[in-house]
Design an enzyme around this catalytic site. Sequence first.
Site, mmCIF file in Angstrom:
data_model
loop_
_atom_site.group_PDB
_atom_site.id
_atom_site.type_symbol
_atom_site.label_atom_id
_atom_site.label_comp_id
_atom_site.label_asym_id
_atom_site.label_seq_id
_atom_site.Cartn_x
_atom_site.Cartn_y
_atom_site.Cartn_z
ATOM 1 N N ASP A 166 28.155 27.447 70.423
ATOM 2 C CA ASP A 166 27.364 27.612 69.223
ATOM 3 C C ASP A 166 28.324 28.025 68.100
ATOM 4 O OD1 ASP A 166 23.986 28.918 68.765
ATOM 5 O OD2 ASP A 166 25.354 27.923 67.373
HETATM 6 C C1 GLC Z 1 23.308 27.963 64.690
HETATM 7 C C2 GLC Z 1 22.322 27.904 65.834
HETATM 8 C C3 GLC Z 1 22.379 26.619 66.610
HETATM 9 C C4 GLC Z 1 22.761 25.484 65.677
HETATM 10 C C5 GLC Z 1 24.188 25.726 65.225
HETATM 11 C C6 GLC Z 1 24.674 24.647 64.242
HETATM 12 O O1 GLC Z 1 23.821 29.256 64.563
HETATM 13 O O2 GLC Z 1 22.315 28.971 66.772
HETATM 14 O O3 GLC Z 1 21.100 26.428 67.228
HETATM 15 O O4 GLC Z 1 22.656 24.241 66.344
HETATM 16 O O5 GLC Z 1 24.356 27.010 64.640
HETATM 17 O O6 GLC Z 1 23.957 24.745 63.045
#
Ligand code: GLC
Length: 738
Positions: A275
């Site tokens: 993430d």
């Molecule tokens: C965010 C979220 C994740 C998302 C990623 C990219 O913090 O936790 O679900 O896909 O970053 O935006």
Amino acid sequence: MKKYFRNLTAAAVLASLVSCSGTSDEAERKADELLARMTLREKIGQMNQVSGGYGLMDMAAAGEVGSILNCVDPVEINAVQKAAVEESRLGIPLIVSRDVIHGFRTIFPIPLGQAATFDPEIVERGARVAAVEACASGVRWTFSPMLDVARDPRWGRVAEGSGEDPYLTSLMGMAMVRGYQGDCLGEESSMAACIKHFAGYGAAEGGRDYNSTMISERSLRNTYLPPFKACADAGAATLMTSFNEIDGVPSTGNRWLLKDILRDEWGWDGMVVTDWNSAGEMIAHGFSRDLEHSAEQAVNAGVDMDMMSFGFISHLEQLVKDGAVSEKEIDRAVRNILVLKYRLGLFDNPYVDTEASAKVDYAGEHLEAAYQCALESAVLLKNDDSALPIKCGSRILVTGPLADAPYEQMGTWAFDGQKEHTVTPLAALRQIYDVIWEPGLVYSRDKDKSSFSKVRAAASKADAAVVFVGEEAILSGEAHSLSDLCLQGAQSELIAEVAKSGKPVVAVVMAGRPLTIERDLANCDAMLYAFHPGTMGGPAIADLICGKVSPSGKLPMTMLRDAGQAPFYYNHNNTGRPCSGNETLLHDIPVGAGQTSLGCTSYYLDTGYGPLFPFGYGLSYSSFSYGKPELESCVLERDGILRVSVLLENTGNCAATEVVQLYVQDCVGSVVRPVKELKRFRRVALAPGESCTVGFELPVSELAFWNADMKHVVEPGDFRLWLAGDSASGEPVGFCVR
Ligand code: GLC
């Protein structure tokens, strides 16, 4: 008229997914050939994912980025892609990614609302629409579906998931994977799915986002992992690690999760991305000394691509030279990335047609699918004296901060939706009724009651009132948890104010989570819970209010009476002192009462035990009766198939759809088992007076669970099953497994 519905077993559903979504030999062969030609630096470049605006062009030209996110302009995408393909030494194309969570330009109900449809088919249609629109803009990888089972509505991200049940979450997730990835990942309107957040993210203590989770291995395996396993088996191409730690080990550095389970046990061969900076956040967790250490831990745990920590691109080369990370690990990661790029066809066709987006027919099938999904996602919680439907042409007061809020109606994670495309309830109701419009409040947190007198005056002139309340989109979603789940601002007072008119009051709630609305329920005759219904929420809600279609949604999460009850979920263990329903509540305890716990059970003195509405609950404008479940056999072998049917009748006076739900309880186990678990469901549409026999097949193998020996087995013994319209109804019938 009798109908008989046969049930597709989960295996049959999965079998239909194998086709192109499996890793092709051709892609692997090409990846191996390319890998052999890459320098260590070039390999590490592929493991780096960077968001728009972070010096992308130079990094792409230098072969130091493998994927980009948050670029959705086709011209900009092609420019960065050109730098990668035409300027870097090997010309490896980038994967363009985006959070396409519940639609791209056409916004569908939030995933929690989609789960309320209990209709995988409409959810798949929505994902397919999203893929067509997103791919036309150059996006080929979405960070969806979110598969985090969640039992605490204080957590803002319940909006993005499918609620509290592993089976419902699994089916919704598989539907999205099918929709996104299509028949073949290489087709230009297919994009890679990303199952997230692996794992246990929805169990954040206190419902506070990013918080610790204390999940036992058995609970992880029985509750939180099954949706990921189902979607991994269904061919999901990628997976995202979660921010949280599980019992002290951050998922992004958790080798047991990412290698032992995901790769060795499940045999999954997709690509793992972190993430956003979840690798770097292991420093704050106290798991990594510094960014270099976090990069070492993440790669050695099984991560392939680093989203936005820059730890991989900054430190992996030295870590390999120091022997802390083997080049074998790097090759494993890069191979997964290259295979995905070959499967997506990016080497043959890296650029997006900048005219493609303009050629997409947004108006027809896309809006129809969004309308249908919004229609099925609304849950009718109350309808006293048939306050709903309201006769077409009536004079109605429309009030409340969500009646004409095109941006809020889209809900959280709707980046590429345009509020100009939203059709609000006010606009739609004006096509059907003689509308008096008095907002009453400007936004959901608004406490200014100065215009309530106008609302009151308007109500006196109307035949009925429809009050649109709920949450602004920003009040749910990532990092937006709440400790108090009551309606914000003066919304409850607005409902109470309208109720003083004595006219029928219908409340429509648009929210990202189940709110605690017991006191509001008392002040209205009917309540429709629409979650955030997306672009076509207005026409859908209007058609439900006027009775063109009967509501058919069912709650994907338990609706609490008070946030203090959280976490609360239907598939709970029984405890040694289950609530009897005759508990002594606070106001019944005599002053000076002596201390006692004998005969007491697991409940709260103030709110008692039960929720406001149970999982799976939802009314329609008709009524349904269920016969006694008929089992083909009451004694089953562990390799057998349970076959059960029930006579369902529409006993009301209008056509309606019921979601028939099959729950099973394993009465005694080597570890305690949930009081019941959803194992099948089906939407059944019936005309007034019509009946049908609804049948289900359930392989006994699907009663398996991780037992005291941590083995995934079906234990012989007594079971009970229910066929009902929600998790709290119906009479059980018994069967046994030998
Ligand atoms: C965010 C979220 C994740 C998302 C990623 C990219 O913090 O936790 O679900 O896909 O970053 O935006």
